[in-house]
Design an enzyme around this catalytic site. Structure first.
Site, short mmCIF file in Angstrom:
data_model
loop_
_atom_site.label_atom_id
_atom_site.label_comp_id
_atom_site.label_asym_id
_atom_site.label_seq_id
_atom_site.Cartn_x
_atom_site.Cartn_y
_atom_site.Cartn_z
N LYS B 76 0.94 -1.20 -0.01
CA LYS B 76 0.12 0.06 -0.14
C LYS B 76 0.92 1.20 0.17
O LYS B 76 1.87 1.07 0.77
CB LYS B 76 -0.96 0.07 1.20
CG LYS B 76 -1.87 1.11 1.34
CD LYS B 76 -2.63 1.00 2.70
CE LYS B 76 -3.67 1.97 2.51
NZ LYS B 76 -4.68 1.80 3.93
N SER B 151 -9.68 1.71 2.94
CA SER B 151 -8.73 2.59 2.17
C SER B 151 -7.59 1.83 1.48
O SER B 151 -7.11 2.34 0.29
CB SER B 151 -8.09 3.62 3.08
OG SER B 151 -7.34 2.98 4.00
N SER B 175 -10.01 -0.67 7.07
CA SER B 175 -9.25 -0.20 5.70
C SER B 175 -8.44 -1.51 5.14
O SER B 175 -8.22 -1.59 4.06
CB SER B 175 -8.51 0.82 5.74
OG SER B 175 -9.17 2.10 5.74
#
Lengths: 102, 485
Positions: B76, B151, B175
């Protein structure tokens, strides 16, 4: 499961003051919409006021851990050049900002 | 090759069925061909990846057998990668090339993994759809008109589309779990403090936790083994000893007590999603687990509590972006005040500014007790609900989300409707507990996730339950439409 209980009275000038404090300018044409959205969020979080928490200790860390301290010793090597290589404006090892004192 | 689990890929590498270079080239080729559909990557590092693959091949040739040696993965874009841009999905960090590695990044480099690139995400991890990214929304591989969740939506989409076998994510309010659920993959949010936060761009520091996203529970265990553990450079890192998270995967479930919170199966849960979750639970029951009705009475309050604590911590954390030391700086600042204000106005997107304003409000003189302190008190009540429940059950289970992935743009105009999406995931972060999302079938061609919540530091048990479910089902093996190409 959840209802938005009420819309907090928050005014556009409150939001403008907050924006100033947080150094995030809200363009004038967006201020009314931002205010309305934040009022809805504050309405949502206002549900907390209905809970009796008189005897409850606030919890800052989910494991109730306390800050771990280390010996006060220099453990890091100087990396000024590496850190300043990514700065937007530096000169002679110093970070540049607009003139503060006239 | 791209449809093999990490465990199977590792075996293939050790048996010389293929090299890490071949595997890496295959993944890079898939990213080039397919990612224009998903926008799951912000940066792809072909040169760095092929270099790392060559090094892994040399180590394999020398007889090394580390479990993740030569395995491609994606981070990420919130984990600092030395020399490779770390944008956090924000214009503010569009030009930020970290001078150091996050602890998670470093550990995975040392483990011999091959970093392919950095995945898309909501700006500063603030969102549940990946639509707040400066680089445009990621799209769900099961239906590209829908969000992948957020997210960590880019990581979830990339794993689901078989672009990469393994990815990292972070979870502040759901997330990792919510995008895992929306994309039909397996994701684990570890106990707060289990994985180092050093070099993981901070959003809400008392909630943030990094963890694995993969196709199977076993693969999550392999990744967690590499990243879990004490880090003296993170002051909230736990000193609790690390287990081998693969050791208990094969344990039978007989005698296991699973609590089903009444609040997670009530109003708000879409009927078809509830049915899939119950079907998965029935499978666990067949394997010897006992289902027990429980109650977590403060569940509904987790949304208002989170939306005080997270913005308050975010407004503090994001004060570091000042246009002076790194990140975006406005052109021709008139004075210092203008430099700060305009750099932040230009660098931050709408949702980030909104949360900074809410956080600043909650921490203001005169409001602190009514909001921030109050939220910290209710936070303790929320944690106590779980501790009480765990006196009777080993694991808690329910849906990860109220329904499957929603359409792009469906919730962007109403932030509160987006916040309500996280009703089943937020309490876990407030309580600091580990939790997983595991595929549990589909509704109209869209994946549904089963959420498993464990006691503090009981990741092994969660992985065991998830692995046993995956031995008895094939939901985690389903391929999104175009990913089979």
């Amino acid at each position: 499961m959840l209802t938005v209980v009420k819309v907090m009275t928050v005014h556009q000038d409150d939001i403008e003051k907050l924006a100033e404090l947080a150094r995030v300018r809200i363009p004038a044409e967006e201020a009314a919409e931002v205010t309305a959205r934040i009022a809805t969020i504050l309405g949502l979080v206002d549900q907390l006021q209905s809970v009796d928490t008189a005897a409850v200790e606030p919890m800052a860390n989910p494991l109730d851990a306390v800050q771990r301290l280390r010996a006060d010793a220099v453990t890091e090597a100087n990396q000024r050049e590496a850190f300043q290589a990514i700065a937007p404006a530096v000169e002679n090892g110093l970070y540049l900002v607009p003139k503060v004192i006239e | 090759m791209h449809d093999l689990s990490v465990a199977a890929l590792a075996l293939g590498l050790r048996n010389r069925d293929f090299s890490s270079t071949e595997l890496t080239q295959h993944c890079l080729q898939r990213i080039r061909a397919l990612d224009p559909h998903y926008n799951s990557f912000i940066s792809v590092d072909e040169v760095g990846a092929l270099d790392a693959a060559r090094q892994a091949d040399a180590r394999l040739a020398a007889g090394e057998t580390a479990p993740l040696l030569g395995i491609p993965l994606a981070h990420k874009d919130i984990f600092c990668t030395s020399g490779l841009r770390t944008s956090c999905g924000s214009k503010m960090l569009d030009n930020f090339i970290p001078p150091y590695d996050a602890t998670v990044t470093r550990r995975l480099r040392d483990a011999g993994t091959v970093l392919l690139g950095k995945t898309n995400m909501d700006e500063f991890a603030m969102g549940s759809s990946s639509e707040t990214s400066f680089y445009g929304s990621s799209r769900n591989p099961w239906d590209t008109s829908r969000v992948p969740g957020g997210s960590s939506g880019g990581s979830a989409a990339a794993v689901a589309a078989r672009l990469v076998p393994l990815a990292t994510g972070t979870d502040t309010g759901g997330s990792i779990r919510q995008p895992a659920s929306f994309c039909g993959i397996t994701g684990l949010k570890p106990t707060y403090g289990r994985v180092s936060r050093l070099g993981m761009v901070a959003y809400a520091s008392s909630l943030d936790q990094g963890g694995p996203m993969a196709r199977t529970a076993e693969d999550c265990a392999l990744l967690l083994n590499a990243i879990a553990g004490f880090d003296p450079q993170d002051s909230t890192s736990s000193e609790q000893p690390v287990e081998d998270y693969t050791a208990q995967l094969a344990q039978p479930l007989s005698g296991l007590r699973i609590g089903l919170p009444r609040e997670y199966f009530g109003e708000g849960l879409e009927q078809a999603t509830g049915e899939r979750v119950r079907a998965a639970l029935a499978l666990l029951e067949l394997q010897g687990a006992t289902l027990v009705d429980i109650t977590l009475p403060h569940t509904g309050l987790s949304i208002p509590t989170y939306y005080i604590i997270a913005p308050a911590e975010a407004s503090t954390n994001l004060s570091r972006y000042d246009g002076v030391r790194y990140g975006h700086r406005c052109e021709n600042p008139r004075n210092l005040h203008d430099l700060y204000t305009r750099s932040r106005q230009e660098g931050f997107g709408e949702e980030v500014k909104r949360r900074i304003l809410v956080g600043t409000y909650a921490l203001s003189a005169g409001y602190y007790d009514a909001y921030y302190r109050k939220a910290q008190q209710v936070r303790r009540l929320i944690r106590q609900d779980f501790l009480d429940a765990f006196t009777d059950v080993d694991v808690i289970a329910g849906p990860t989300t109220p329904g499957p992935a929603f359409g792009l743009g469906a919730k962007t105009s109403d932030p509160v409707s987006m916040y309500l999406e996280d009703v089943y995931t937020l309490a876990v972060n407030l309580a600091g507990l580990p939790a997983m999302s595991v595929p549990a079938g589909q509704v109209n061609g869209l994946p549904v996730g089963l959420q498993l919540i464990g006691q503090h530091f009981d990741e092994s048990r969660l992985l065991n339950v998830a692995h046993q479910l995956q031995q008895a089902s094939d939901w985690h093996l389903q391929l999104p439409p175009e990913a089979g190409l």
